[in-house]
Design a protein around this motif. Structure first.
Motif, short mmCIF file in Angstrom:
data_model
loop_
_atom_site.label_atom_id
_atom_site.label_comp_id
_atom_site.label_asym_id
_atom_site.label_seq_id
_atom_site.Cartn_x
_atom_site.Cartn_y
_atom_site.Cartn_z
N THR A 49 0.86 -1.18 0.00
CA THR A 49 0.00 0.00 0.00
C THR A 49 0.90 1.23 0.00
OG1 THR A 49 -0.15 0.34 2.40
CG2 THR A 49 -1.64 -1.31 1.42
N ASP A 50 0.29 2.42 0.02
CA ASP A 50 1.09 3.64 0.02
C ASP A 50 1.51 4.08 1.41
OD1 ASP A 50 -1.25 4.63 1.07
OD2 ASP A 50 -1.73 5.91 -0.64
N THR A 51 1.12 3.31 2.46
CA THR A 51 1.45 3.68 3.84
C THR A 51 1.86 2.45 4.63
OG1 THR A 51 -0.15 5.49 3.80
CG2 THR A 51 0.63 4.78 5.95
N ILE A 52 3.00 2.52 5.34
CA ILE A 52 3.40 1.45 6.24
C ILE A 52 3.51 2.02 7.65
CG2 ILE A 52 4.55 -0.04 4.57
CD1 ILE A 52 7.21 1.27 5.32
N LYS A 53 3.26 1.15 8.64
CA LYS A 53 3.29 1.58 10.04
C LYS A 53 4.04 0.54 10.87
CE LYS A 53 0.64 5.36 10.05
NZ LYS A 53 -0.66 5.38 10.73
N TRP A 54 4.63 0.99 11.98
CA TRP A 54 5.30 0.09 12.90
C TRP A 54 5.36 0.74 14.29
CZ3 TRP A 54 7.75 2.96 9.16
CH2 TRP A 54 8.70 3.89 9.61
N GLY A 55 5.67 -0.08 15.29
CA GLY A 55 5.86 0.47 16.63
C GLY A 55 4.73 0.14 17.58
N ASN A 56 4.13 1.16 18.15
CA ASN A 56 3.12 0.99 19.20
C ASN A 56 1.86 0.31 18.67
OD1 ASN A 56 4.65 2.52 21.19
ND2 ASN A 56 4.19 4.29 19.90
N SER A 57 1.14 -0.32 19.60
CA SER A 57 -0.11 -1.00 19.22
C SER A 57 -1.22 -0.01 18.89
CB SER A 57 -0.56 -1.93 20.34
OG SER A 57 -0.74 -1.20 21.56
N ASN A 58 -1.16 1.20 19.46
CA ASN A 58 -2.17 2.23 19.17
C ASN A 58 -1.85 2.85 17.81
OD1 ASN A 58 -3.78 4.52 18.98
ND2 ASN A 58 -3.69 4.93 21.18
N PRO A 59 -2.70 2.66 16.79
CA PRO A 59 -2.40 3.16 15.44
C PRO A 59 -2.25 4.68 15.38
CG PRO A 59 -4.68 2.41 15.59
CD PRO A 59 -4.00 1.97 16.84
N ASP A 60 -2.83 5.40 16.33
CA ASP A 60 -2.71 6.86 16.33
C ASP A 60 -1.31 7.32 16.72
OD1 ASP A 60 -5.36 7.16 15.57
OD2 ASP A 60 -6.07 7.23 17.65
N TYR A 61 -0.53 6.43 17.31
CA TYR A 61 0.81 6.81 17.77
C TYR A 61 1.89 5.89 17.20
CZ TYR A 61 -1.73 9.77 21.00
OH TYR A 61 -2.56 10.72 21.53
N GLN A 62 1.58 5.26 16.09
CA GLN A 62 2.58 4.45 15.41
C GLN A 62 3.47 5.32 14.52
OE1 GLN A 62 0.03 1.32 13.57
NE2 GLN A 62 1.48 -0.08 14.54
N SER A 63 4.71 4.91 14.35
CA SER A 63 5.56 5.54 13.35
C SER A 63 5.22 4.96 11.98
CB SER A 63 7.04 5.30 13.67
OG SER A 63 7.46 6.08 14.76
N GLY A 64 5.58 5.67 10.92
CA GLY A 64 5.25 5.16 9.60
C GLY A 64 5.81 6.02 8.48
N TYR A 65 5.73 5.46 7.27
CA TYR A 65 6.05 6.16 6.03
C TYR A 65 4.81 6.19 5.16
CZ TYR A 65 11.20 5.47 6.61
OH TYR A 65 12.50 5.48 7.04
N ALA A 66 4.64 7.26 4.40
CA ALA A 66 3.58 7.33 3.40
C ALA A 66 4.10 8.06 2.17
CB ALA A 66 2.34 8.04 3.95
#
Length: 244
Positions: A49-66
């Motif tokens: 997809t155009d966005t990847i996420k990693w880190g915390n379980s809470n998606p609002d505070y995950q790190s990511g690239y888009a």
């Protein structure tokens, strides 16, 4: 590494290197997706997809690239001059667990060269350094600045670097040349660089600067069989000439 006040070209004069002077390069439909990440799932989510996420379980505070490709109408470009491929975003948050170390972005663009359209795909390698947020007393952050500097005020900045993976990218062959979509860096705050330091607890946005480059097509070396055949042909030609 950095160049000041570069203008990202969204239109240009005619493309003249190896093509007719009246045949510009036209670029349209720039899209991107993350096709390879280290580590993989489930540590990093959003592959293809155009966005990847990693880190915390809470998606609002995950790190990511888009990556958001240039959605403007088709525009002209000139070989060797930068233009905007689209926006790169780094969602930078303090994380727990395993961080991202690298990711590959496949950028796809419809490119028209010499009146013929072809899809070009380029793979860009992003290397990620999740730095230690709190250095020991008297030490500086990984970017060489103190915790009191603006970019380190919420924790030490992280670093993103990028490069073209040419062996995994496609090209457009015209005559004796091949044309391909390369990248020149991140364009942010009036500067262009191959590495980007991003502030903690912040979404950093920059333009990815693209460029059309060309190089000579490699001429395949003749096979051993072909060399033997040519040698035999020369031998019999000389023999026939002597008889005549």
């Amino acid at each position: 590494m950095k160049h000041s006040a570069i203008t990202l070209i969204l239109c240009s004069s005619a493309f003249v290197t190896g093509l007719a002077a009246a045949s510009p390069i036209k670029i349209a439909d720039v899209t991107g997706s993350w096709v390879n990440v280290t580590p993989g799932a489930p540590v990093v989510s959003g592959l293809n997809t155009d966005t990847i996420k990693w880190g915390n379980s809470n998606p609002d505070y995950q790190s990511g690239y888009a990556f958001l490709g240039n959605a403007a109408p088709a525009f002209h470009a000139t070989e060797g001059e930068e233009f905007s491929l689209g926006e790169f975003m780094h969602f930078n948050h303090p994380i727990g667990g395993t961080p991202l170390t690298s990711a590959e972005l496949k950028v796809t663009a419809m490119v028209n060269l010499d009146g013929v359209s072809q899809i070009l795909e380029s793979i860009f390698q992003f290397d990620h350094w999740e730095t230690v947020n709190g250095p020991a007393a008297g030490e500086t952050c990984a970017n060489g600045e103190s915790r009191e500097s603006t970019i380190n005020q919420y924790g030490c900045a992280d670093r993103v670097t990028l490069a073209l993976n040419e062996s995994s990218s496609s090209y457009y062959a015209i005559g004796s040349k091949k044309y391909y979509l390369d990248i020149t860096g991140f364009f942010q705050d009036g500067e262009l660089a191959h590495e980007l330091w991003t502030q903690e607890r912040t979404t950093s946005t920059s333009l990815l600067s693209g460029i059309i480059r060309s190089s000579a097509l490699e001429v395949p070396e003749p096979s051993s069989f072909a060399l033997v055949a040519l040698s035999l042909l020369g031998f019999f030609s000389r023999k026939m000439w002597r008889r005549g």
